[in-house]
Write a protein that holds these residues in place. Structure first.
Motif, PDB file in Angstrom:
ATOM      1  N   LEU A  38       0.710  -1.364  -0.158  1.00  0.00           N
ATOM      2  CA  LEU A  38      -0.078  -0.131  -0.172  1.00  0.00           C
ATOM      3  C   LEU A  38       0.749   1.336  -0.060  1.00  0.00           C
ATOM      4  N   GLY A  39       1.971   1.220   0.497  1.00  0.00           N
ATOM      5  CA  GLY A  39       2.928   2.355   0.676  1.00  0.00           C
ATOM      6  C   GLY A  39       4.324   2.234   1.486  1.00  0.00           C
ATOM      7  N   ALA A  40       5.076   3.198   1.804  1.00  0.00           N
ATOM      8  CA  ALA A  40       6.112   3.064   2.436  1.00  0.00           C
ATOM      9  C   ALA A  40       6.209   4.396   3.390  1.00  0.00           C
ATOM     10  N   SER A  41       6.745   4.291   4.566  1.00  0.00           N
ATOM     11  CA  SER A  41       6.857   5.570   5.502  1.00  0.00           C
ATOM     12  C   SER A  41       8.150   5.424   6.136  1.00  0.00           C
ATOM     13  N   GLY A  42       8.488   6.294   6.896  1.00  0.00           N
ATOM     14  CA  GLY A  42       9.785   6.366   7.728  1.00  0.00           C
ATOM     15  C   GLY A  42       9.139   6.173   9.202  1.00  0.00           C
ATOM     16  N   THR A  43       8.009   6.212   9.450  1.00  0.00           N
ATOM     17  CA  THR A  43       8.011   5.798  10.797  1.00  0.00           C
ATOM     18  C   THR A  43       6.400   4.877  10.967  1.00  0.00           C
ATOM     19  N   VAL A  44       6.558   4.110  12.034  1.00  0.00           N
ATOM     20  CA  VAL A  44       5.326   3.197  11.957  1.00  0.00           C
ATOM     21  C   VAL A  44       4.016   3.880  12.333  1.00  0.00           C
ATOM     22  N   LYS A  45       4.086   5.209  13.108  1.00  0.00           N
ATOM     23  CA  LYS A  45       3.038   5.797  13.211  1.00  0.00           C
ATOM     24  C   LYS A  45       2.304   6.645  11.922  1.00  0.00           C
ATOM     25  N   ARG A  46       3.110   6.985  11.102  1.00  0.00           N
ATOM     26  CA  ARG A  46       2.677   7.495   9.982  1.00  0.00           C
ATOM     27  C   ARG A  46       2.131   6.586   8.854  1.00  0.00           C
ATOM     28  N   ALA A  47       2.713   5.431   8.943  1.00  0.00           N
ATOM     29  CA  ALA A  47       2.522   4.460   8.031  1.00  0.00           C
ATOM     30  C   ALA A  47       1.037   3.952   8.514  1.00  0.00           C
ATOM     31  N   THR A  48       0.928   3.861   9.563  1.00  0.00           N
ATOM     32  CA  THR A  48      -0.589   3.434  10.096  1.00  0.00           C
ATOM     33  C   THR A  48      -1.455   4.339   9.838  1.00  0.00           C
ATOM     34  N   GLU A  49      -1.238   5.802   9.889  1.00  0.00           N
ATOM     35  CA  GLU A  49      -2.287   6.791   9.924  1.00  0.00           C
ATOM     36  C   GLU A  49      -2.569   6.904   8.343  1.00  0.00           C
ATOM     37  N   LYS A  50      -1.299   6.812   7.613  1.00  0.00           N
ATOM     38  CA  LYS A  50      -1.712   7.260   6.151  1.00  0.00           C
ATOM     39  C   LYS A  50      -2.273   5.854   5.141  1.00  0.00           C
ATOM     40  N   PHE A  51      -1.862   4.925   5.732  1.00  0.00           N
ATOM     41  CA  PHE A  51      -2.415   3.588   4.847  1.00  0.00           C
ATOM     42  C   PHE A  51      -3.214   2.822   5.367  1.00  0.00           C
ATOM     43  N   LEU A  52      -3.241   2.578   6.840  1.00  0.00           N
ATOM     44  CA  LEU A  52      -4.202   1.776   7.381  1.00  0.00           C
ATOM     45  C   LEU A  52      -5.284   2.423   8.093  1.00  0.00           C
ATOM     46  N   GLN A  53      -6.177   2.607   7.616  1.00  0.00           N
ATOM     47  CA  GLN A  53      -7.226   3.595   8.287  1.00  0.00           C
ATOM     48  C   GLN A  53      -8.123   3.300   9.253  1.00  0.00           C
ATOM     49  N   ASP A  54      -8.347   1.966   9.302  1.00  0.00           N
ATOM     50  CA  ASP A  54      -9.119   1.334  10.344  1.00  0.00           C
ATOM     51  C   ASP A  54      -8.407   1.527  11.759  1.00  0.00           C
ATOM     52  N   LYS A  55      -9.318   1.689  12.831  1.00  0.00           N
ATOM     53  CA  LYS A  55      -8.741   1.926  14.033  1.00  0.00           C
ATOM     54  C   LYS A  55      -8.157   0.781  14.835  1.00  0.00           C
ATOM     55  N   SER A  56      -8.264  -0.463  14.285  1.00  0.00           N
ATOM     56  CA  SER A  56      -7.781  -1.610  15.164  1.00  0.00           C
ATOM     57  C   SER A  56      -6.293  -1.542  15.380  1.00  0.00           C
ATOM     58  N   TRP A  57      -5.271  -0.451  14.506  1.00  0.00           N
ATOM     59  CA  TRP A  57      -4.068  -0.608  14.691  1.00  0.00           C
ATOM     60  C   TRP A  57      -3.425   0.542  15.774  1.00  0.00           C
ATOM     61  N   SER A  58      -4.212   1.392  16.321  1.00  0.00           N
ATOM     62  CA  SER A  58      -4.289   2.354  17.258  1.00  0.00           C
ATOM     63  C   SER A  58      -3.596   1.842  18.538  1.00  0.00           C
TER      64      SER A  58
END
Length: 114
Positions: free
Chosen positions: A94-114
């Motif tokens: 789905l995409g790449a990011s420099g931090t886990v937090k940003r990857a979660t916010e940007k590409f994994l929209q459902d709230k189960s990862w919070s």
């Protein structure tokens, strides 16, 4: 033992992915197949340089950590994966990011990862 300074630590990138398969798979199955796919495509030395780790996997989506210099090789090895436990499967990045937090916010929209 002292922790390394941030300037001395290895830089990482986080790839978010979606598993598309005939049957659901567990995290351990994905770890085994991702490493196997990378090893067969890239060889053992380059796979070791990629430093691939599956950080999490839930509801068909997950996050993979890799070295910041080996993102292309890691993506290629994920694209080469065709089967998990003998069943047809593919991993869609789905995409790449420099931090886990940003990857979660940007590409994994459902709230189960919070």
């Amino acid at each position: 033992m002292k922790r390394l300074l941030p300037s001395l630590r290895a830089k990482k990138r986080y790839l978010t992915f979606e598993l598309i398969s005939e049957e659901p798979a567990s995290r351990s199955d994905i770890v085994k197949e991702v490493i196997s796919s990378a090893s067969s495509l890239l060889g053992d030395v380059t796979t070791s340089d990629c430093d691939i780790k599956v950080l999490g996997f839930e509801n068909g989506k997950g996050i993979i950590q890799c070295s910041h210099t080996k993102v292309k090789e890691t993506r290629a090895s994920l694209a080469a994966l065709t089967r998990i436990n003998g069943k047809r499967a593919t991993i869609h990045v789905l995409g790449a990011s420099g931090t886990v937090k940003r990857a979660t916010e940007k590409f994994l929209q459902d709230k189960s990862w919070s």
